[in-house]
Design an enzyme around this catalytic site. Structure first.
Site, PDB file in Angstrom:
ATOM      1  N   GLU A 184      49.071  33.251  39.150  1.00 49.55           N
ATOM      2  CA  GLU A 184      48.626  34.425  38.733  1.00 49.55           C
ATOM      3  C   GLU A 184      47.320  35.068  39.353  1.00 49.55           C
ATOM      4  OE1 GLU A 184      49.332  32.152  36.498  1.00 49.55           O
ATOM      5  OE2 GLU A 184      50.756  32.963  35.190  1.00 49.55           O
TER       6      GLU A 184
ATOM      7  N   PHE B  76      50.822  31.574  19.585  1.00 52.85           N
ATOM      8  CA  PHE B  76      51.107  30.899  20.893  1.00 52.85           C
ATOM      9  C   PHE B  76      50.830  31.807  22.030  1.00 52.85           C
ATOM     10  CE2 PHE B  76      54.265  29.549  24.147  1.00 52.85           C
ATOM     11  CZ  PHE B  76      53.457  28.390  24.465  1.00 52.85           C
ATOM     12  N   GLN B  77      49.837  31.273  22.673  1.00 55.53           N
ATOM     13  CA  GLN B  77      49.719  31.993  24.136  1.00 55.53           C
ATOM     14  C   GLN B  77      48.890  33.455  23.713  1.00 55.53           C
ATOM     15  OE1 GLN B  77      52.750  31.880  26.814  1.00 55.53           O
ATOM     16  NE2 GLN B  77      52.163  29.820  27.659  1.00 55.53           N
TER      17      GLN B  77
ATOM     18  N   LYS C 293      54.710  42.286  22.972  1.00 61.56           N
ATOM     19  CA  LYS C 293      56.065  41.846  23.143  1.00 61.56           C
ATOM     20  C   LYS C 293      57.054  42.898  22.132  1.00 61.56           C
ATOM     21  CE  LYS C 293      59.383  38.262  24.013  1.00 61.56           C
ATOM     22  NZ  LYS C 293      59.523  36.764  23.904  1.00 61.56           N
TER      23      LYS C 293
ATOM     24  N   MET D 283      29.092  26.772  54.690  1.00 65.13           N
ATOM     25  CA  MET D 283      28.251  27.579  54.240  1.00 65.13           C
ATOM     26  C   MET D 283      27.271  27.207  53.284  1.00 65.13           C
ATOM     27  SD  MET D 283      27.193  30.515  54.913  1.00 65.13           S
ATOM     28  CE  MET D 283      28.146  32.153  55.340  1.00 65.13           C
TER      29      MET D 283
HETATM   30  C1  FAD Z   1      29.288  34.719  52.159  1.00 67.49           C
HETATM   31  C2  FAD Z   1      29.094  36.098  52.204  1.00 67.49           C
HETATM   32  C3  FAD Z   1      28.005  36.890  53.119  1.00 67.49           C
HETATM   33  C4  FAD Z   1      27.830  38.002  53.370  1.00 67.49           C
HETATM   34  N1  FAD Z   1      27.127  38.494  54.274  1.00 67.49           N
HETATM   35  C5  FAD Z   1      27.169  40.122  54.561  1.00 67.49           C
HETATM   36  C6  FAD Z   1      26.486  40.530  55.503  1.00 67.49           C
HETATM   37  O1  FAD Z   1      25.722  39.895  56.422  1.00 67.49           O
HETATM   38  N2  FAD Z   1      26.392  41.796  55.696  1.00 67.49           N
HETATM   39  C7  FAD Z   1      27.165  42.703  54.942  1.00 67.49           C
HETATM   40  O2  FAD Z   1      27.406  43.795  55.003  1.00 67.49           O
HETATM   41  N3  FAD Z   1      27.766  41.954  53.911  1.00 67.49           N
HETATM   42  C8  FAD Z   1      27.889  40.734  53.617  1.00 67.49           C
HETATM   43  N4  FAD Z   1      28.675  40.476  52.654  1.00 67.49           N
HETATM   44  C9  FAD Z   1      29.415  41.271  51.419  1.00 67.49           C
HETATM   45  C10 FAD Z   1      28.124  41.750  50.509  1.00 67.49           C
HETATM   46  O3  FAD Z   1      28.087  40.827  49.607  1.00 67.49           O
HETATM   47  C11 FAD Z   1      28.828  42.937  49.893  1.00 67.49           C
HETATM   48  O4  FAD Z   1      30.323  42.659  49.559  1.00 67.49           O
HETATM   49  C12 FAD Z   1      28.908  44.200  51.034  1.00 67.49           C
HETATM   50  O5  FAD Z   1      27.869  44.294  51.629  1.00 67.49           O
HETATM   51  C13 FAD Z   1      29.049  45.257  50.206  1.00 67.49           C
HETATM   52  O6  FAD Z   1      29.440  46.366  51.007  1.00 67.49           O
HETATM   53  P1  FAD Z   1      29.359  48.253  50.667  1.00 67.49           P
HETATM   54  O7  FAD Z   1      27.992  48.311  50.568  1.00 67.49           O
HETATM   55  O8  FAD Z   1      29.915  48.631  52.092  1.00 67.49           O
HETATM   56  O9  FAD Z   1      29.897  48.433  49.415  1.00 67.49           O
HETATM   57  P2  FAD Z   1      31.403  48.362  48.482  1.00 67.49           P
HETATM   58  O10 FAD Z   1      31.355  47.302  47.756  1.00 67.49           O
HETATM   59  O11 FAD Z   1      32.549  48.376  49.465  1.00 67.49           O
HETATM   60  O12 FAD Z   1      31.152  49.394  47.442  1.00 67.49           O
HETATM   61  C14 FAD Z   1      31.620  50.920  48.226  1.00 67.49           C
HETATM   62  C15 FAD Z   1      30.431  51.904  47.511  1.00 67.49           C
HETATM   63  O13 FAD Z   1      31.027  53.127  48.077  1.00 67.49           O
HETATM   64  C16 FAD Z   1      31.180  53.899  46.917  1.00 67.49           C
HETATM   65  N5  FAD Z   1      32.537  54.722  47.050  1.00 67.49           N
HETATM   66  C17 FAD Z   1      33.862  54.076  46.810  1.00 67.49           C
HETATM   67  N6  FAD Z   1      34.741  55.170  46.905  1.00 67.49           N
HETATM   68  C18 FAD Z   1      33.948  56.314  47.361  1.00 67.49           C
HETATM   69  C19 FAD Z   1      34.575  57.198  48.032  1.00 67.49           C
HETATM   70  N7  FAD Z   1      35.691  57.919  48.157  1.00 67.49           N
HETATM   71  N8  FAD Z   1      33.550  58.349  48.457  1.00 67.49           N
HETATM   72  C20 FAD Z   1      32.153  58.013  48.257  1.00 67.49           C
HETATM   73  N9  FAD Z   1      31.654  56.743  47.897  1.00 67.49           N
HETATM   74  C21 FAD Z   1      32.786  55.852  47.589  1.00 67.49           C
HETATM   75  C22 FAD Z   1      31.172  52.855  45.741  1.00 67.49           C
HETATM   76  O14 FAD Z   1      30.850  53.585  44.812  1.00 67.49           O
HETATM   77  C23 FAD Z   1      30.124  51.748  46.224  1.00 67.49           C
HETATM   78  O15 FAD Z   1      28.875  52.166  45.917  1.00 67.49           O
HETATM   79  C24 FAD Z   1      28.615  39.036  52.498  1.00 67.49           C
HETATM   80  C25 FAD Z   1      29.594  38.258  51.608  1.00 67.49           C
HETATM   81  C26 FAD Z   1      29.753  37.078  51.568  1.00 67.49           C
HETATM   82  C27 FAD Z   1      30.816  36.494  50.558  1.00 67.49           C
HETATM   83  C1  TPP Z   2      35.578  30.099  44.156  1.00 65.86           C
HETATM   84  C2  TPP Z   2      34.228  29.714  44.951  1.00 65.86           C
HETATM   85  N1  TPP Z   2      33.663  28.816  44.506  1.00 65.86           N
HETATM   86  C3  TPP Z   2      32.530  28.491  45.359  1.00 65.86           C
HETATM   87  C4  TPP Z   2      31.902  29.198  46.168  1.00 65.86           C
HETATM   88  C5  TPP Z   2      30.648  28.970  46.829  1.00 65.86           C
HETATM   89  N2  TPP Z   2      30.852  28.713  48.296  1.00 65.86           N
HETATM   90  C6  TPP Z   2      30.747  29.820  49.180  1.00 65.86           C
HETATM   91  S1  TPP Z   2      30.864  29.479  50.731  1.00 65.86           S
HETATM   92  C7  TPP Z   2      31.496  27.784  50.468  1.00 65.86           C
HETATM   93  C8  TPP Z   2      32.195  26.886  51.295  1.00 65.86           C
HETATM   94  C9  TPP Z   2      33.257  27.411  52.139  1.00 65.86           C
HETATM   95  O1  TPP Z   2      33.582  26.378  52.798  1.00 65.86           O
HETATM   96  P1  TPP Z   2      35.127  26.505  53.689  1.00 65.86           P
HETATM   97  O2  TPP Z   2      36.251  27.198  53.182  1.00 65.86           O
HETATM   98  O3  TPP Z   2      35.605  25.215  54.468  1.00 65.86           O
HETATM   99  O4  TPP Z   2      34.473  27.564  54.917  1.00 65.86           O
HETATM  100  P2  TPP Z   2      33.283  27.361  56.061  1.00 65.86           P
HETATM  101  O5  TPP Z   2      32.078  27.802  55.235  1.00 65.86           O
HETATM  102  O6  TPP Z   2      33.233  25.875  56.351  1.00 65.86           O
HETATM  103  O7  TPP Z   2      33.750  28.221  57.106  1.00 65.86           O
HETATM  104  C10 TPP Z   2      31.501  27.659  48.949  1.00 65.86           C
HETATM  105  C11 TPP Z   2      31.577  26.449  48.238  1.00 65.86           C
HETATM  106  C12 TPP Z   2      32.578  30.466  46.353  1.00 65.86           C
HETATM  107  N3  TPP Z   2      32.345  31.330  47.394  1.00 65.86           N
HETATM  108  N4  TPP Z   2      33.819  30.722  45.785  1.00 65.86           N
END
Ligand code: FAD
Ligand code: TPP
Lengths: 186, 584
Positions: free
Chosen positions: B52, B114-115, B164, B482
């Site tokens: 799911e 159940f469930q 259901k 990472m």
């Molecule tokens: C390992 C990892 C590393 C990351 N590193 C980075 C990084 O280096 N740089 C980076 O940028 N991000 C990074 N991120 C992503 C980060 O965590 C956020 O998800 C991201 O920066 C959020 O993007 P955003 O501010 O565009 O917001 P979003 O989450 O896309 O939110 C959108 C915003 O716009 C508003 N909005 C929605 N619809 C409308 C509309 N129609 N009109 C006006 N406003 C609207 C919402 O209210 C909200 O405030 C990383 C993520 C991971 C998993």
């Molecule tokens: C469901 C979940 N569990 C744990 C993490 C923490 N986490 C972030 S990046 C990462 C490693 C990812 O490894 P891989 O997919 O091999 O990518 P790489 O960083 O090596 O490119 C982990 C464990 C997460 N983001 N999501």
């Protein structure tokens, strides 16, 4: 409820002041939240406060408009101005919330709370308790030879003050409703 | 017009009336009546996933790539709890999806049947809104309102829990037009605030557009208007991870992504600007770094449809609540009517400064002739797929995700699907299938790390069953890369549990699923191997064995400011101080 119909997201109304001051002073605000009267709506509001780490000092809820299926939740909360603005905006985005009013900034308001207190004692203490109740306009709603239950209505500070006085006189149990509040005037 | 029908039939009817063509789902006891209706019609295609969580991520991929809401259908109890990660993911990234769950019959709710699970209770904090339907007469109205809520204002996931007995019972069906909802978010921005912003734009010496996922959420018109505004003003533009593609990577004012792993020039432009125009971004902590050192000299404008995004983390000087497309249209109107003014000389100087920063060439890396560098693999992938007319990229979570954001260029919105806010490993594979189902002829690539990929690999069965020719491009560093990088920087190189051992043979795994497997560990063979992947008409697992210890740069360490960015391997030990190390 005042007739103000503020749209969600509106920034023209003071309840959604988008230019708050950013001071560190913690303020106490009374919010009136008009919500759809449906199962789970209170859980949504309380879950918001616990999930985001906001304070609830008091919360009351009851249906106020039977035909419109609306309930009114009155919340007393504390936080810095930035947090208070966030709380209002977060409340406003709950889909079941129709209106959010900040009674602390929208004008003078009346706040009332009801409390009932059981005071157990005999002799002088019992007489003194009755005398103070009279001064505070508290009613006796139950009485035995050794106890009273007082009912008091007023602003929370008045209820606090009365409870403080009753403590040395034998206060053993208390129930409070939490704050209900309305804006003054029309 | 209302018609009598069973609740189960209403569900299918409401989906049809909402224009749904695809549902991702998995059956079980509590949704059997709905599955029976799904069986007896041909308008809606049901995609049987393998878990799911996969259904919900596939619905997210479908939604993000089409701009239409995605739909998932799962059973009660374990079906519903398996959907929770996907719901939270969609909530964090503002993705409109509708999840339908079965529930035990109303008369058994609360009896630990159940469930049985308290689905609306469990999902209340991870949905935009949810409903438990208690009577069949209310079902169609709730279904239509669910679509309205998921797609209006700030989009997000909603859930409808359907017992259901409600599915079996007969009631009145009403169409979408009869739907009533008091939920009507404001889309037009305040003209006074807009005029204030335009006045600030006319005077700005060092302006920057900081755009985000809100531009994508707002729809294709928003991207068009953004391009017009950027090109007409000549202001530089950067974007968050979530907003990539709204402005084309080939555009001349493009700075690249900003943030923790963003480009040097983008982050320094943010730090030194005098006017920051935030369009649909939410000042995430990956962007701001240390808040008190964040862009200290700028006036900040923020356009967002959700008032709670404004002033949540960063103090805003010019707040504008409204939908991006509506507000940009008004900004353009006002700016044009006031004579299209900018401080052109100052802005030209500002571009000069930015070009100096560009010369740092922050994405440079040391290539190798013997091992494939992950950056090189992505550069080759970009080179060989850039011209494809309809390329869609998904990612998992980790270093590979950041490298994909840095080294791939996005020319259009809705072509980039990644889990940003929740950072859900296991998102990419099912999301790629959702995208491919929506765009059967497109090239859909999931850039993955081997660890993330294993989290929802069962969905390869779905890809094979529905002939979804998704390309799983795994940058295999045999590490939770990472995590390993953070342990190197933060925990004295003590690599606790951050390697991938006992990995499967990905080629054999692909064959076991009935897909094609490709293995490549030699830079010299890489182009041919990628071409082989692209040429194959069917799902592919590409095991691209890369350098094991590569770190992802640039990087702003937690708790540091934009101008304290790390550019490369230099001395990275101990760069995160005690205060920063509590941050994630
Ligand atoms: C390992 C990892 C590393 C990351 N590193 C980075 C990084 O280096 N740089 C980076 O940028 N991000 C990074 N991120 C992503 C980060 O965590 C956020 O998800 C991201 O920066 C959020 O993007 P955003 O501010 O565009 O917001 P979003 O989450 O896309 O939110 C959108 C915003 O716009 C508003 N909005 C929605 N619809 C409308 C509309 N129609 N009109 C006006 N406003 C609207 C919402 O209210 C909200 O405030 C990383 C993520 C991971 C998993
Ligand atoms: C469901 C979940 N569990 C744990 C993490 C923490 N986490 C972030 S990046 C990462 C490693 C990812 O490894 P891989 O997919 O091999 O990518 P790489 O960083 O090596 O490119 C982990 C464990 C997460 N983001 N999501």
């Amino acid at each position: 409820m005042s007739a103000l119909k503020i749209k969600k997201g509106s920034n023209s109304h003071s309840a959604y002041n988008l230019r708050p001051t950013f001071s560190d002073v913690v303020e106490r605000h009374t919010l009136a939240v008009l919500v759809e009267n449906e199962p789970g709506v209170l859980a949504r509001v309380i879950g918001l406060f616990s999930g985001r780490g906001y304070n609830i000092e008091s919360l009351t809820v009851a249906e106020v408009d039977h035909t419109g299926h609306l309930s009114r939740i009155t919340i007393v909360t504390t936080g810095t101005p930035q947090v208070i603005v966030q709380i209002k905006a977060q409340l406003g985005r709950i889909v079941s919330v129709h209106e959010v009013h900040d009674l602390t900034v929208e004008g003078a308001s009346v706040e009332r709370e009801l409390a009932i207190m059981k005071v157990v004692g005999t002799g002088d203490k019992r007489v003194e308790a009755l005398r103070l109740a009279d001064i505070f306009r508290a009613n006796v709603v139950d009485s035995t030879l050794e106890s009273f239950i007082f009912e008091i209505t007023g602003a929370p500070e008045k209820v606090d003050a009365f409870a403080d006085l009753m403590r040395p006189l034998g206060l053993v149990e208390m129930a409070r409703t939490g704050v209900a509040a309305l804006l003054r005037g029309d | 017009m209302s018609k009598e029908m069973t609740g189960a039939k209403m569900v299918v009817q409401a989906l049809k009336d909402q224009g749904v063509d695809t549902v991702f789902g998995y059956p079980g006891g509590a949704v059997l009546p709905i599955y029976d209706e799904v069986f007896q019609q041909n308008d809606i295609r049901h995609i049987l996933v393998r878990h799911e969580q996969g259904a919900v991520h596939a619905a997210e991929g479908y939604a993000r790539s089409t701009g239409k809401p995605g739909v998932a259908l799962v059973t009660s109890g374990p079906g519903a709890t398996n959907a929770v990660t996907g719901l939270t993911d969609a909530l964090m990234d503002s993705i409109p999806i509708i999840v339908l769950t079965g529930q035990v019959p109303t008369f058994m709710i609360g009896s630990d049947a159940f469930q049985e699970a308290d689905t609306v209770g469990i999902t209340r904090p991870c949905t935009k809104h949810n409903w438990l339907v208690k009577e069949t007469d209310a079902l169609s109205g709730i279904m239509h309102e669910a679509f309205h809520v998921a797609t209006s204002g700030r989009p997000g996931p909603v859930l409808v829990d359907i017992p259901k007995d409600v599915q079996f019972a007969t009631g009145k069906y009403t169409g979408p037009k009869a739907m009533q909802s008091h939920y009507q978010p404001q889309v037009k921005g305040d003209l006074e605030e807009i005029t204030e912003l335009v006045a600030a734009m006319e005077k700005a010496k060092r302006p920057v557009f900081y755009t985000g996922g809100g531009v994508i959420n707002s729809g294709p018109a928003a991207s068009q208007l953004l391009r017009e505004l950027v090109d007409a003003t000549g202001f530089p533009i950067t974007s968050t991870l979530m907003g990539l593609g709204a402005y084309p990577a080939s555009g001349k004012n493009w700075l690249g992504m900003l943030g923790m792993h963003g480009l040097y020039e983008a982050n320094l432009a943010m730090h030194d600007c005098d006017l920051m125009i935030n369009i649909g971004a939410r000042f995430d902590d990956r962007i701001t770094g240390r808040i008190d050192a964040f862009s200290p000299k700028s006036t900040k404008a923020h356009i967002d449809i959700d008032p709670s995004s404004i002033n949540k983390v960063v103090k805003t000087d010019i707040p504008i609540v409204g939908d991006v497309a509506h507000v940009l249209e008004d900004i353009l109107k006002v700016w044009k009517s006031r004579g299209r003014k900018t401080n052109a000389d100052a802005v030209a100087k500002w571009h000069g400064q930015i070009n100096e920063w560009r010369k740092v060439n922050c994405l440079a890396y040391t290539n190798s002739e013997t091992t494939i560098k992950p950056q090189y693999a992505l550069q080759r992938l970009e080179e060989l797929t850039r011209d494809h007319p309809s390329r869609y990229i998904c990612t998992e979570v980790g270093q590979h995700q950041m490298w994909a954001a840095q080294y791939l260029g996005f020319e259009d919105p809705n072509r980039w699907m990644t889990s940003g806010g929740l950072g859900t490993m296991g998102y990419g594979t099912p999301a790629s299938i959702g995208v491919q189902i929506a765009h059967p002829d497109a090239l859909v690539i999931n850039v993955a790390g081997e660890a993330s990929w294993l989290m929802n690999m069962q969905e390869m069965g779905t890809a094979v069953q529905y002939r979804a020719p998704v390309k799983q491009f795994i940058l295999n560093n045999e590490r939770l890369g990472m995590v390993r990088q953070w342990q190197e920087l933060l925990h004295g190189e003590r690599y606790s549990n951050s390697w991938s051992e006992a990995l499967p043979d990905f080629v054999k795994l692909a064959e076991a699923f009935g897909a094609k497997g490709i293995y490549c560990d030699n830079p010299a063979d890489l182009d041919d191997a990628i071409r082989e992947m692209l040429a194959y008409d069917g799902p592919v697992i590409f095991d691209c064995v890369v350098e094991k210890h590569e770190n992802c740069f640039p990087m702003i360490p937690s708790g540091k400011a934009h101008n304290e960015m790390l550019l490369g391997e230099a001395e990275t030990q101990g760069v995160i101080d005690a205060k920063g190390s509590v941050l994630v």
